[in-house]
Design a protein around this motif. Sequence first.
Motif, PDB file in Angstrom:
ATOM      1  N   ARG A 111       0.490  -5.317   7.495  1.00  0.00           N
ATOM      2  CA  ARG A 111       1.644  -5.209   6.109  1.00  0.00           C
ATOM      3  C   ARG A 111       1.603  -3.474   6.395  1.00  0.00           C
ATOM      4  NH1 ARG A 111      -3.345  -6.428   2.408  1.00  0.00           N
ATOM      5  NH2 ARG A 111      -2.630  -8.518   3.402  1.00  0.00           N
ATOM      6  N   HIS A 118       8.518  -0.861  -1.272  1.00  0.00           N
ATOM      7  CA  HIS A 118       8.326  -2.095  -1.093  1.00  0.00           C
ATOM      8  C   HIS A 118       7.807  -2.642  -0.164  1.00  0.00           C
ATOM      9  CE1 HIS A 118      11.649  -2.337  -4.028  1.00  0.00           C
ATOM     10  NE2 HIS A 118      10.828  -2.412  -5.114  1.00  0.00           N
ATOM     11  N   TYR A 120       5.526  -5.226   2.422  1.00  0.00           N
ATOM     12  CA  TYR A 120       5.956  -6.177   3.194  1.00  0.00           C
ATOM     13  C   TYR A 120       5.019  -6.589   4.509  1.00  0.00           C
ATOM     14  CZ  TYR A 120       8.552  -3.558   6.797  1.00  0.00           C
ATOM     15  OH  TYR A 120       8.377  -2.663   8.181  1.00  0.00           O
TER      16      TYR A 120
END
Length: 171
Positions: A111, A118, A120
């Motif tokens: 992660r 952002h 992901y």
Amino acid sequence: MALLPILVYPDPRLHTVARPIAQVDDRIRRLADDMLETMYDADGVGLAATQVDVHERLIVIDTSSERQAPRVLVNPEIVWRSEALSTAEEGCLSVPQIYDKVERAAQVRVRALGRDGHPYEFDADGLLAVCVQHEMDHLMGKVFVEYLSAFKRDRIKSKMKKRYPESVRAR
Ligand code: K1U
Ligand code: ZN
């Protein structure tokens, strides 16, 4: 964009623990772009900010054969690792021309924040899994030669000091 000097083992700065990045802003995007250019120029498949003497949690990776799939990982975390282990030959842009086998988790789930800030996640195996774990070690101040025997490590240290007395790679 700019090519950044890469620190060479056993430079003590390679053992610095990187701090988390508070905000993905233009400075971080510029650094990521410069790291990608530096990685491609050196024919690497990954690079950690630690290796360019920036002690923040940022890595870049491109394990694609076309070298056209850059990944930017800000504040990366391994959120799952397989119990199964796998041994692969590793290299390091901070330890030029040295390759040796290291055992690591065969698969990991990662992660991170991307270049756009952002979050992901992705699953990795094969070279990508090896590379992620190798780069995350750099952020913790660990170089892959620390998995080798003291005998091998000392030999590598002497070679590097002789070849790179300035402790950065020549272009
Ligand atoms: O962190 C680094 O110094 C980059 C390093 C990443 C890496 C590659 C392979 C295994 C572990 C870590 C490199 O890019 S080494 C040079 C290289 O291009 C390469 C070496 C072995 C296999 C594939 C590529
Ligand atoms: Zn490395």
